[in-house]
Write a protein that holds these residues in place. Structure first.
Motif, short mmCIF file in Angstrom:
data_model
loop_
_atom_site.label_atom_id
_atom_site.label_comp_id
_atom_site.label_asym_id
_atom_site.label_seq_id
_atom_site.Cartn_x
_atom_site.Cartn_y
_atom_site.Cartn_z
N THR A 49 0.83 -1.21 0.00
CA THR A 49 0.00 0.00 0.00
C THR A 49 0.87 1.25 0.00
O THR A 49 0.61 2.20 -0.76
CB THR A 49 -0.94 0.01 1.21
N VAL A 67 -7.12 12.34 5.86
CA VAL A 67 -6.50 12.07 7.16
C VAL A 67 -6.33 13.36 7.95
O VAL A 67 -6.65 13.43 9.14
CB VAL A 67 -5.14 11.36 6.98
N LEU A 69 -11.18 5.98 12.70
CA LEU A 69 -10.91 4.92 11.73
C LEU A 69 -12.09 4.73 10.78
O LEU A 69 -11.91 4.48 9.58
CB LEU A 69 -10.60 3.60 12.45
N PHE A 124 -12.08 7.21 7.85
CA PHE A 124 -11.05 7.12 6.80
C PHE A 124 -11.58 6.30 5.63
O PHE A 124 -11.07 5.24 5.27
CB PHE A 124 -9.78 6.46 7.37
N ASN A 125 -12.60 6.81 4.98
CA ASN A 125 -13.27 6.06 3.92
C ASN A 125 -12.40 5.91 2.67
O ASN A 125 -12.29 4.81 2.11
CB ASN A 125 -14.61 6.73 3.56
N LEU A 151 -9.12 6.29 2.46
CA LEU A 151 -7.93 5.52 2.81
C LEU A 151 -8.25 4.03 2.79
O LEU A 151 -7.45 3.21 2.32
CB LEU A 151 -7.42 5.93 4.19
N GLU A 152 -9.43 3.66 3.27
CA GLU A 152 -9.84 2.26 3.22
C GLU A 152 -9.93 1.77 1.78
O GLU A 152 -9.54 0.64 1.48
CB GLU A 152 -11.17 2.06 3.94
N ILE A 174 -6.43 0.98 0.61
CA ILE A 174 -5.94 -0.28 1.16
C ILE A 174 -6.58 -1.47 0.45
O ILE A 174 -5.91 -2.44 0.09
CB ILE A 174 -6.21 -0.33 2.68
N LEU A 177 -7.62 -4.62 8.90
CA LEU A 177 -7.97 -3.35 8.26
C LEU A 177 -7.83 -2.19 9.25
O LEU A 177 -7.36 -1.10 8.88
CB LEU A 177 -9.40 -3.41 7.72
N LYS A 205 -5.23 0.90 8.60
CA LYS A 205 -5.70 2.29 8.52
C LYS A 205 -5.02 3.16 9.56
O LYS A 205 -4.61 4.29 9.27
CB LYS A 205 -7.23 2.34 8.70
N SER A 206 -4.86 2.63 10.77
CA SER A 206 -4.23 3.40 11.84
C SER A 206 -2.78 3.73 11.52
O SER A 206 -2.33 4.88 11.64
CB SER A 206 -4.33 2.63 13.16
N ALA A 212 -2.49 5.98 8.20
CA ALA A 212 -2.97 7.34 8.45
C ALA A 212 -1.93 8.16 9.18
O ALA A 212 -1.67 9.33 8.84
CB ALA A 212 -4.27 7.30 9.24
#
Length: 512
Positions: free
Chosen positions: A331, A349, A365, A368-369, A371-372, A375, A464, A468-469, A472
């Motif tokens: 990623t 973010v 979390l 973070f749409n 960003l998801e 990923i 996931l 994300k954490s 971000a």
């Protein structure tokens, strides 16, 4: 002389198998297209392919015979590989075909018969015990662990002199994902363990992975043959000793802690999951309940024994760090290569963290749409676990072929995720594919990075959340610039796919 004896023994084994083969199975398997093989040994020579070329060889077979392939490993043992989402759905949703493939047996010296490798009633019982470990309230506590590691990650990188630093992504990401799963699964932080012991354990995890893939690609290395290959056997035994001693030590210490508190923090834990019960104090130090504590609670109820606890802890350590580490590597590499997408993810973010004063919790979390989407698109292009296998004990009817019982069936995720019938410009990194409006009508089994059906990945929400954490926090503090690019990257076929050579990325500090 030893090699001559080994060849003679193998020859006798092959002759025995040849004379006792199942002619019905042979006829059904040979109706499926596949590469030509040699008499008696079939396609067994694929195991002699250099490790750095094995991925390309497997991919060439897949492309030539897509979507269904058969391979003979010897004169009797066959593998059928499927990549049609309809066939994949038939296999993975079945309640009958839940036994993991023969290749997973190479993990048993380490994991024994834990959740990953067990089957039948034992697997169902263990799945039921472990499902509460991923309850929403417990995941919130894992966020704290992930955040602390992400902050250490950023702090260390920002302490480097200069405005930027160049890092090899794979070892960097694996270090932090191993720390996170170690604390989440066992309740101990590797950073708090004597550095030599922690490093020894990390190296053992990697070494055992290498031994396992070496044996998977050489099915003739049975446990019996391993007794002859004494160097490999000795390395495996030494590595297993390190892994199991570390796990046993942690389990014993954890048990002693709970004994000192009369087990009050883990009594009926699975039936009474409340946020207030996830932290406790012992020996003057604050502790978090971990997945291990859920197992210890189950032991009090007679649902699992000491050996079973170690099986599951080892399984989580194996499954929970390398897969996530490689997902994070791919990623970050793709974000570095695609500046416009990276900036869009960073803007999201910054907006979320500005509103939360820099804190990341479950609410952040969930916001973070985009960003998801990034990923998930990375997991489409580079699913860390690129192959799923099942050993079928009953005939399996596919759309075009009948696969006979006692066959190992592989599901190849990489070609499914890049099939032009389901993905426009399949080799392009395009996170917009996962926006809600673009998900309509897509075959549900054209994207399965966490497997699917009853044996899907129990930790996918945890993975996931962790990704994300960590990502971000990185995007908030650094701009990513590519040095090594995906177009030039060779892939190494391992238990999880990984870059065959370093993937270097430049981290440029951002000052807020």
């Amino acid at each position: 002389m030893l090699m001559y004896i080994l060849l003679c023994v193998l020859g006798l084994i092959f002759c025995y198998i040849y004379n006792n083969r199942d002619d019905r199975k042979v006829k059904l398997i040979n109706r499926i297209p596949g590469p030509p093989g040699l008499p008696v040994i079939g396609n067994l020579l694929i195991g002699l392919t250099p490790v750095d070329q094995l991925w390309d060889v497997v991919r060439s077979y897949t492309e030539t015979y897509y979507p269904t392939i058969r391979i003979w490993l010897g004169n009797y043992y066959s593998i059928v590989s499927i990549s049609d989402p309809d066939d994949v759905e038939t296999l993975l949703t079945s309640q009958k075909h839940i036994e993991k493939g023969y290749s997973y047996k190479n993990l048993q010296p380490w994991l024994k018969m834990g959740l990953l490798t067990s089957t039948g009633e034992k697997w169902r019982r263990r799945r039921k015990i472990l499902t509460p470990a991923f309850h929403f309230n417990i995941l919130k506590k894992y966020v704290d662990i992930t955040n602390e590691n992400a902050e250490r990650f950023v702090e260390k990188m920002r302490d480097d002199e200069g405005d930027d630093t160049v890092q090899d992504l794979a070892p960097l990401t694996s270090k932090y994902t191993l720390n996170i799963i170690c604390e989440s699964a066992m309740g101990v932080a590797l950073d708090e363990i004597e550095s030599k012991a922690a490093e020894k354990y990390k190296n053992a995890v990697y070494t055992m992975g290498n031994i396992t893939i070496y044996r998977i690609t050489r099915p003739y290395l049975t446990d019996w043959v391993m007794n002859i290959c004494w160097r490999l056997k000795k390395l495996q035994e030494k590595t297993l000793k390190t892994l199991h001693e570390f796990t046993d030590k942690v389990i014993m210490e954890r048990k002693a802690q709970h004994k000192n508190t009369d087990y009050k923090y883990i009594k009926n834990l699975a039936d009474d999951i409340k946020e207030s019960e996830f932290d406790y104090v012992t020996s003057g130090r604050k502790k978090r309940l971990a997945m291990l504590d859920l197992l210890l609670s189950a032991e009090m109820d007679g649902l699992i024994d000491d050996d079973g606890i170690r099986e599951e802890v080892d399984t989580f350590m194996f499954e929970g760090h390398d897969t996530t580490g490689m997902a994070m590597t791919f990623t970050l590499m793709l974000l570095a290569e695609n500046e416009e997408i990276q900036e869009k993810a960073r803007a999201e973010v910054i907006k979320v963290l500005t509103e939360s004063s820099g804190k990341i919790g479950m609410r952040q979390l969930q916001e973070f749409n985009y960003l998801e989407c990034c990923i998930k698109e990375s997991l489409r292009l580079y699913p860390p676990v690129a192959n799923i296998s099942r050993y079928i004990t009953e005939d399996l009817q596919l759309k075009k072929y009948l696969v006979p019982a006692n066959t190992e069936v592989f599901v190849q995720l990489y070609p499914i995720h890049r099939d032009r019938k389901f993905w426009r410009e399949p080799n392009k990194f395009d996170p917009d594919r996962f926006l809600p409006e673009n998900l309509q009508g897509r075959h549900p089994f054209s994207y399965i990075p966490f497997s699917a059906g009853p044996r899907n990945c129990i930790g996918q929400k945890f993975a996931l959340m962790e990704l994300k954490s960590l990502i971000a926090r990185i995007l908030y503090n650094f701009k990513l610039e590519p040095i090594d690019r995906s177009a030039d990257m060779k892939i190494l076929l391992d238990i999880v796919i990984r870059p065959a050579s370093p993937v270097r990325t430049r981290f440029v500090k951002i000052n807020h």
